[in-house]
Design an enzyme around this catalytic site. Structure first.
Site, PDB file in Angstrom:
ATOM      1  N   GLU A 161       0.893  -1.226   0.016  1.00 24.10           N
ATOM      2  CA  GLU A 161      -0.001  -0.032  -0.017  1.00 24.10           C
ATOM      3  C   GLU A 161       0.979   1.432   0.019  1.00 24.10           C
ATOM      4  O   GLU A 161       1.794   1.337   0.788  1.00 24.10           O
ATOM      5  CB  GLU A 161      -0.757   0.015   1.272  1.00 24.10           C
ATOM      6  CG  GLU A 161      -2.153   1.239   1.279  1.00 24.10           C
ATOM      7  CD  GLU A 161      -2.922   0.779   2.106  1.00 24.10           C
ATOM      8  OE1 GLU A 161      -3.900   1.693   2.646  1.00 24.10           O
ATOM      9  OE2 GLU A 161      -2.567   0.147   3.355  1.00 24.10           O
ATOM     10  N   LYS A 218      -9.217   3.358  -2.549  1.00 25.81           N
ATOM     11  CA  LYS A 218      -9.527   2.419  -1.332  1.00 25.81           C
ATOM     12  C   LYS A 218     -11.067   2.928  -1.000  1.00 25.81           C
ATOM     13  O   LYS A 218     -11.479   4.066  -1.081  1.00 25.81           O
ATOM     14  CB  LYS A 218      -8.461   2.779  -0.372  1.00 25.81           C
ATOM     15  CG  LYS A 218      -8.636   1.899   0.775  1.00 25.81           C
ATOM     16  CD  LYS A 218      -7.418   2.087   1.628  1.00 25.81           C
ATOM     17  CE  LYS A 218      -7.457   0.896   2.894  1.00 25.81           C
ATOM     18  NZ  LYS A 218      -6.280   1.108   3.832  1.00 25.81           N
ATOM     19  N   CYS A 223      -5.912  -3.303   1.680  1.00 27.31           N
ATOM     20  CA  CYS A 223      -5.548  -3.658   3.250  1.00 27.31           C
ATOM     21  C   CYS A 223      -6.806  -3.627   4.041  1.00 27.31           C
ATOM     22  O   CYS A 223      -7.505  -4.627   3.961  1.00 27.31           O
ATOM     23  CB  CYS A 223      -4.764  -2.385   3.729  1.00 27.31           C
ATOM     24  SG  CYS A 223      -3.902  -2.684   5.353  1.00 27.31           S
ATOM     25  N   SER A 242      21.061  -1.684  33.818  1.00 22.16           N
ATOM     26  CA  SER A 242      20.732  -1.871  35.382  1.00 22.16           C
ATOM     27  C   SER A 242      21.089  -3.232  36.145  1.00 22.16           C
ATOM     28  O   SER A 242      21.254  -3.064  37.273  1.00 22.16           O
ATOM     29  CB  SER A 242      19.545  -1.446  35.668  1.00 22.16           C
ATOM     30  OG  SER A 242      18.550  -2.191  35.434  1.00 22.16           O
TER      31      SER A 242
END
EC number: 6.3.5.1
Length: 694
Positions: A45, A114, A175, A357
């Site tokens: 896309e 789309k 999509c 750490s």
């Protein structure tokens, strides 16, 4: 006429607004597709401009440069004799659409806008685009002059149509349309479309890949057909990692699977399939055929071209395969590692610096960098020239070849243990041992002098000296003294990131990595502008529970034995004084809740959309075996009080890899106020009434 068609789905690592690089990757994918015999090539896309352009979509430059790239594609010999399907924004009658532009031999066949836009979670397509709401309707689109000069066309079809070649019929989805309840492939399939294409910009979320695969396979299980899915891959400039997974399916079964995580910028999947398998599959589904006889037909764009071979008797076709899914631990090892690599090479920095750490979170971050080094060495071993070139630029050595992950780690990764008088020797030793095992350049330093200097300035100005609570100080004093230590560490992290390579006679600077997990961010269990403030954070979207499982995975797969003691130690900030040389402060005691509870609160708050009262109602059933309603009420109230008090911290949260759907990321995923009425008086009163009734 032949029956065997060859089609290609591409996964490309496109980058927002990198028109030069995007064009090169598109060309490369077309070359590969043609060399493998494909007659149809589908890309991701918005691949021409890159999916993540955001508000740059408003700019006329983005449209102009997209058409300039399209002109280059149209006029190139590379794109001849193959139908090319590319994605770009198009302005039609002053309305901006997210489109597929499908062309063949210097002629645009169709511009397909789309129909269903993605507008949830991380997606904001309705902000920039308008959906095409005219079903089965086609209009004339007037081409800009730079395209007319190449194609000789003044207008082309624009709208909801399908392509009819000499041997089959193809229809496009984009999509979100696959995820919609009324997906176009349903009606298209009933109208005789045999090949469905889907160009996606779908990002990674832990445990999500199977959903996408199931949707694609189910699309053709009921209706028959061939489904081709192409997807973006990589980090294209923000918090998301697009995870490829290009695939081709037929009649409900996967026949070709692309990788989910890879450092390859271009991946092309080609499958040869028999159209007669689609036709025979559909022939016996009488309910489908009855529905097809009543369907409203799509406009068809005729294409003088065939996707099949003229003599295909001996052409082998693809058989169904079993999709292999990664475990969540593998996803954590690979996804954030690939995201870090994209960020490192595209930011043109010389490596990373991590305040290490000796706890689970920073150790998990270190392991992800080590996994990245593994991926780089493996890609180079497999002949990836792009990765080799990027690695050489990062280390500033044109002859360098990364072969050993530990050696590469030494060059690009600096870890730093910043001790105070409140730090234990155990965490110091754990950090040092892990650094040795992964190969990072490790620095040990003590920051007590800086902490005392700052507190001394405060005392000199005010005449008052704050004390920890164990020495008689108030909770305000106790918290302030912890925060000073934490914030000083951020200052040192950036100082060492800028100058460590300078002290070693090496060029460049380092990106500072953060390591606050998604649960701590949700609860606000972090100091604003401490080591959680960094350039990027690969674990900011991952839960403590998943990170513990990932640490176990690293012990087994990377043989990092130093992680065993890190796993067994209780999580602690080590910001309060030691008691008899031992840590007295633990994270879960400080927070007033466990990490397991935090994950549940997070999922109910975001995914289940639960406010305080709804969360209470759900938890009295979930926890009925372990808590009374009154205890549940107290826990829910404490969570929401702490969450709302600390929500302001999310406004400065370090950009993090998005991996969980309950992320509190304030940038665009989890949009909430940051100034709350923290008493929640009405909501808590509703809870109290229910507790009394129970």
């Amino acid at each position: 006429m032949g029956r065997a068609v060859s089609v290609a789905a591409c996964a490309l690592n496109q980058w927002a607004l990198d028109f030069e690089g995007n064009l090169e990757r598109i060309f490369r994918s077309i070359d590969i597709a043609k060399s493998r015999g494909a007659r149809y090539r589908l890309g991701p896309e918005l691949e021409i401009c890159g999916y993540g352009c955001s508000d740059h979509y408003y700019e006329s430059d983005t449209l102009l440069h997209s058409f300039q790239v399209l002109a280059k594609l149209l006029e190139s010999p590379t794109t001849q004799d193959i139908i090319c399907d590319v994605g770009m924004p198009v302005l039609h009658r002053n309305v901006r659409y997210n489109c597929r532009v499908i062309f063949l031999n210097k002629k645009i066949l169709l511009i397909r806008p789309k129909i269903s836009l993605a507008n949830a979670g991380n997606y904001r397509e309705l902000r920039w685009f308008t959906p095409w709401n005219k079903a089965r309707h086609v209009e004339e689109y007037f081409l800009p002059s730079i395209i007319q000069e190449v194609t000789g066309q003044e207008t082309v079809p624009f709208g909801d149509a399908v392509l009819a070649t000499k041997d089959t019929c193809l229809g496009a989805e984009i999509c979100e349309e696959l995820w919609a309840p009324n997906s176009p492939h349903i009606e298209m399939g009933l109208d005789g479309v045999e090949i469905f294409t889907n160009s996606s910009g779908s990002h990674h979320v832990l445990r999500k890949a199977h959903t996408r695969v199931d949707l694609v396979n189910s699309a053709t299980a009921k209706n028959g057909g061939i489904y081709i899915l192409a997807n973006q891959k990589g980090c294209d400039g923000d918090r998301l990692y697009y995870d490829g997974c290009a695939m081709i399916s037929m009649n409900g079964e996967t026949v070709a699977q692309g990788s989910q995580f890879s450092l390859d910028d271009v991946e092309v999947l080609v499958a040869t399939l028999d159209l007669e398998d689609v036709r025979s599959y559909r022939a016996e589904i009488s309910s489908r055929n009855l529905a097809a006889s009543k369907v409203n037909p799509y406009p068809r764009v005729r294409v003088d071209f065939v996707l099949s071979y003229s003599d295909d008797v001996a052409v082998p076709t693809c058989m169904p395969i079993q999709w292999r899914h990664h475990s969540p631990e593998e996803e954590i090892s690979l996804g954030p590692a690939c995201w870090l690599w994209d960020y490192l090479r595209r930011s043109k920095q010389a490596g990373f610096l991590l305040p290490l750490s000796g706890g689970i979170d920073s150790s998990a971050t270190a392991c992800i960098v080590y996994s990245m080094c593994h991926q780089v060495c493996l890609a180079v071993k497999n002949g990836n020239v792009d990765v080799l070139a990027d690695a050489r630029k990062i280390v500033n050595d044109e002859t360098y070849v990364p072969e050993d992950p530990r050696e590469f780690c030494k060059r690009i990764f600096t870890t730093c243990y910043m001790a105070t008088e409140n730090s234990s020797q155990d965490t110091c030793n754990r950090a040092k041992l892990l650094a040795e095992q992964i190969g990072s350049y490790h620095i040990n330093l003590n920051i007590d002098a800086a902490v005392k200097a700052i507190v001394g300035i405060f005392s000199m100005v005010t005449g008052r000296t704050p004390h920890f609570s164990v020495y008689g100080g108030s909770s305000r004093e106790n918290l302030a003294l912890q925060n000073v230590q934490a914030r000083i560490r951020m200052v040192f992290a950036y100082l060492f990131a800028q100058l460590t390579l300078w002290t070693r006679g090496m060029p460049g600077g380092l990106l500072v990595l953060g390591s606050a997990n998604v649960d701590e961010s949700l609860r606000g269990y972090l100091t604003k502008y401490d080591c959680s403030s960094a350039d990027i954070n690969p674990i900011g979207g991952i839960s403590k529970t998943d990170l513990k499982n990932f640490i176990q995975y690293c012990i087994e797969n990377f043989q990092l034995t130093a992680l065993r003691s890190i796993m067994s130690a209780p999580p602690t900030a080590e910001l309060e004084p030691l008691v008899d040389g031992q840590v007295a402060q633990t994270d879960e005691a400080d927070m007033g809740m466990t990490y397991a509870e935090l994950s549940i609160y997070g999922k109910l708050r975001k995914i289940a959309k639960a406010g305080p009262y709804s969360m209470f109602c759900k938890l009295i059933n979930m926890w009925k075996e372990i808590c009374t309603p009154r205890e549940v009420a107290a826990k829910v109230k404490h969570f929401f009080r702490m969450y709302s008090i600390n929500r302001h911290k999310m406004t400065t949260l370090t950009p993090s890899y998005h991996a969980e759907n309950y992320s509190p990321d304030d940038n665009r995923f989890d949009l909430r106020p940051f100034l709350y009425n923290t008493t929640w008086s009405w909501q808590f009163r509703c809870i109290d009434k229910q507790v009394n009734a129970l």
